[in-house]
Design a protein around this motif. Structure first.
Motif, PDB file in Angstrom:
ATOM      1  N   UNK A  48       5.353  61.967  20.922  1.00 37.78           N
ATOM      2  CA  UNK A  48       6.359  61.074  21.038  1.00 37.78           C
ATOM      3  C   UNK A  48       6.750  60.347  19.636  1.00 37.78           C
ATOM      4  N   UNK A  49       6.065  60.513  18.746  1.00 36.14           N
ATOM      5  CA  UNK A  49       6.174  59.679  17.343  1.00 36.14           C
ATOM      6  C   UNK A  49       7.775  60.389  16.894  1.00 36.14           C
ATOM      7  N   UNK A  50       8.252  61.297  17.315  1.00 37.39           N
ATOM      8  CA  UNK A  50       9.233  62.163  16.969  1.00 37.39           C
ATOM      9  C   UNK A  50      10.427  61.717  17.862  1.00 37.39           C
ATOM     10  N   UNK A  51      10.216  61.267  18.996  1.00 34.33           N
ATOM     11  CA  UNK A  51      11.229  61.084  20.070  1.00 34.33           C
ATOM     12  C   UNK A  51      12.474  60.456  19.531  1.00 34.33           C
ATOM     13  N   UNK A  55      16.487  61.947  18.908  1.00 34.35           N
ATOM     14  CA  UNK A  55      17.342  61.154  19.477  1.00 34.35           C
ATOM     15  C   UNK A  55      18.583  60.685  18.495  1.00 34.35           C
ATOM     16  N   UNK A  56      18.210  60.395  17.219  1.00 29.74           N
ATOM     17  CA  UNK A  56      19.113  60.294  16.253  1.00 29.74           C
ATOM     18  C   UNK A  56      19.832  61.549  15.949  1.00 29.74           C
ATOM     19  N   UNK A  57      19.280  62.736  15.846  1.00 29.27           N
ATOM     20  CA  UNK A  57      19.887  63.931  15.417  1.00 29.27           C
ATOM     21  C   UNK A  57      20.814  64.270  16.590  1.00 29.27           C
ATOM     22  N   UNK A  58      20.603  63.722  17.773  1.00 26.71           N
ATOM     23  CA  UNK A  58      21.518  64.138  18.893  1.00 26.71           C
ATOM     24  C   UNK A  58      20.623  64.947  19.976  1.00 26.71           C
ATOM     25  N   UNK A  59      19.516  64.941  19.944  1.00 31.87           N
ATOM     26  CA  UNK A  59      18.611  65.561  21.089  1.00 31.87           C
ATOM     27  C   UNK A  59      17.845  64.552  21.873  1.00 31.87           C
ATOM     28  N   UNK A  60      18.311  64.342  23.079  1.00 34.16           N
ATOM     29  CA  UNK A  60      17.873  63.337  23.716  1.00 34.16           C
ATOM     30  C   UNK A  60      16.782  64.079  24.883  1.00 34.16           C
ATOM     31  N   UNK A  61      15.550  63.862  24.946  1.00 27.09           N
ATOM     32  CA  UNK A  61      14.671  64.805  25.714  1.00 27.09           C
ATOM     33  C   UNK A  61      14.858  64.468  27.104  1.00 27.09           C
ATOM     34  N   UNK A 283       5.304  70.504  14.665  1.00 26.21           N
ATOM     35  CA  UNK A 283       6.762  70.245  14.746  1.00 26.21           C
ATOM     36  C   UNK A 283       7.335  68.965  14.532  1.00 26.21           C
ATOM     37  N   UNK A 284       6.323  67.982  14.799  1.00 23.87           N
ATOM     38  CA  UNK A 284       6.486  66.607  14.258  1.00 23.87           C
ATOM     39  C   UNK A 284       6.407  66.317  12.857  1.00 23.87           C
ATOM     40  N   UNK A 285       5.440  67.269  12.341  1.00 26.22           N
ATOM     41  CA  UNK A 285       5.371  67.077  10.677  1.00 26.22           C
ATOM     42  C   UNK A 285       6.493  67.604   9.888  1.00 26.22           C
ATOM     43  N   UNK A 286       7.138  68.608  10.566  1.00 30.97           N
ATOM     44  CA  UNK A 286       8.421  69.029  10.072  1.00 30.97           C
ATOM     45  C   UNK A 286       9.583  68.037   9.919  1.00 30.97           C
ATOM     46  N   UNK A 287       9.775  67.634  11.360  1.00 28.28           N
ATOM     47  CA  UNK A 287      10.715  66.556  11.410  1.00 28.28           C
ATOM     48  C   UNK A 287      10.530  65.232  10.635  1.00 28.28           C
ATOM     49  N   UNK A 288       9.248  64.749  10.418  1.00 19.34           N
ATOM     50  CA  UNK A 288       8.789  63.615   9.904  1.00 19.34           C
ATOM     51  C   UNK A 288       9.280  63.705   8.363  1.00 19.34           C
ATOM     52  N   UNK A 365       0.806  60.515  14.491  1.00 18.28           N
ATOM     53  CA  UNK A 365       1.253  59.327  13.574  1.00 18.28           C
ATOM     54  C   UNK A 365       2.130  58.309  14.099  1.00 18.28           C
ATOM     55  N   UNK A 366       2.614  57.325  13.426  1.00 18.86           N
ATOM     56  CA  UNK A 366       3.522  56.233  14.201  1.00 18.86           C
ATOM     57  C   UNK A 366       4.815  56.890  14.334  1.00 18.86           C
ATOM     58  N   UNK A 367       5.559  56.179  15.379  1.00 13.83           N
ATOM     59  CA  UNK A 367       6.834  56.524  15.493  1.00 13.83           C
ATOM     60  C   UNK A 367       7.952  56.513  13.880  1.00 13.83           C
ATOM     61  N   UNK A 368       8.635  57.341  14.162  1.00 11.47           N
ATOM     62  CA  UNK A 368       9.716  57.201  12.908  1.00 11.47           C
ATOM     63  C   UNK A 368      10.930  57.580  13.504  1.00 11.47           C
TER      64      UNK A 368
END
Length: 368
Positions: A48-51, A55-61, A283-288, A365-368
């Motif tokens: 959920x750190x990537x949620x 959403x900012x990118x346009x993907x709303x889980x 996957x979160x590391x890639x987005x981060x 990690x922390x949310x970003x």
């Protein structure tokens, strides 16, 4: 046409970065060797750190009705279980679906996407870079590598050597726990499973190449003779129905140190450093990495930063936010996959909740 930013690799980090740069009114080229959509060997769990970033990118889980995952189940080779709550939690989604959605967003934002295009290498010049591909050459001011674990041409390859692994992935259907990610050890490797979209489950395992070689490269024989000695995995194999009969595989997987920046090229996701799948969150590391890099590149293009300053800040931030997690993942994988050490390490993790909580904190990690 000269681009502000050229990105090699259209996975999560490359697509995310391209979207953000295009929204900042920059001319962006993205090179991808495959066509969308495509399956990839990947655990398909996102913490959920990537949620908020998605959403900012346009993907709303929530709009995708994705399974929420908040439980961890871990078993040793004998099937003994450890259960733990994932406080931060996460969700599951197939790369096939997520990459396609991000691809469509990037294209809508005006990113110049060249699929089925192979990058051969690059040349540096006074204006930036020349990118060499089988479809011709491209000029750009900034060059980013987001092509995953396997570097090619004169892109930075990091250290050589290290233990060699093979990755195998299936999608299953069945009556399994929807809120749980399972991690199961077997001789010479480990297997993870969690629910994704479309009422499917992603099952992905890593096995040492030498173990697969022992079974003459026959995956089905390895699974029946090795993986299914773990009662938990045996149960999964008996109860699960494969969506596709043949697995997706990837070979020559290694986990060694790389660099976030080399020769003025910026690297993202697995191109900068791979986290061991046993600890999840690749996957979160890639987005981060895309979230860290985008504002720095815009400062370069807006003449607020020099390329050298952006490179220094990015390397520092990458190491600060992800370096520890990657190092922790390698050590955890090492202890759990060494026959002489696994029983002791499993005993410690099973009997001391403080150790379990520490491992989870180190890999989330922390949310970003």
């Amino acid at each position: 046409m000269k681009y502000d930013c050229m990105i090699v690799g259209g996975g999560l980090s490359g697509l995310a970065l391209s979207i953000l740069m295009a929204r900042a009114q920059k001319k962006v080229l993205l090179i991808e060797k495959k066509k969308y959509p495509a399956h990839k060997v990947c655990g398909e769990y996102i913490s959920n750190e990537s949620r908020a970033f998605l959403i900012k990118l346009g993907i709303v889980p929530e709009q995708w009705h994705l399974p929420e995952i908040n439980q961890l189940v871990f078993s040793d080779q004998r099937g003994r279980l450890i259960r733990e709550q994932l406080d931060s939690g996460g969700f599951g989604i197939r790369r096939y679906a997520l990459d396609e959605a991000l691809f469509q967003i990037a294209r809508k934002e005006g990113v110049d996407i060249r699929t089925s295009t192979t990058c051969l290498g690059y040349e540096k010049n006074l204006q930036g870079f020349k990118l060499l591909t089988n479809a011709g050459d491209f000029e750009g001011r900034i060059l980013c590598g987001a092509f995953g674990r396997y570097a090619f041409g004169n892109f930075n390859k990091g250290q050589t050597g290290g233990e060699n692994w093979v990755g195998v992935k299936y999608h299953l259907r069945g009556a399994f726990a929807a809120d749980t990610i399972g991690l199961h050890l077997f001789e010479g490797g480990y297997c993870g499973m969690s629910k994704v979209d479309d009422e499917q489950y992603c099952l992905c395992y890593l096995v040492k190449a030498e173990m697969l070689k022992k079974y003459k490269g026959q995956i089905s024989l390895l699974e029946s003779e090795v993986l299914q000695k773990n009662p938990r995995l045996s149960e999964i194999w008996k109860e699960g129905q494969k969506v596709y009969e043949d697995p997706l595989t990837i070979s020559n997987v290694t986990f060694y140190a790389k660099q976030a920046v080399a020769d003025d090229v910026f690297y993202l996701g697995d191109s900068a450093g791979s986290i061991a799948p046993l600890t999840g969150n690749g996957m979160s590391n890639a987005l981060r990495s895309a979230a860290i890099l985008e504002p720095l590149l815009n400062k370069v293009l807006n003449e607020e930063y020099s390329l050298a300053k952006a490179a220094k800040v990015y390397a520092q931030e990458w190491n600060h936010q992800m370096g520890q997690r990657i190092r922790a993942g390698r050590w955890i994988q090492y202890f759990f996959c060494q026959a002489a050490l696994t029983p002791f390490f499993f005993f410690v993790v099973r009997n001391f909740s403080i150790v379990r909580r520490m491992i989870i904190r180190m890999t989330h990690g922390n949310a970003f």
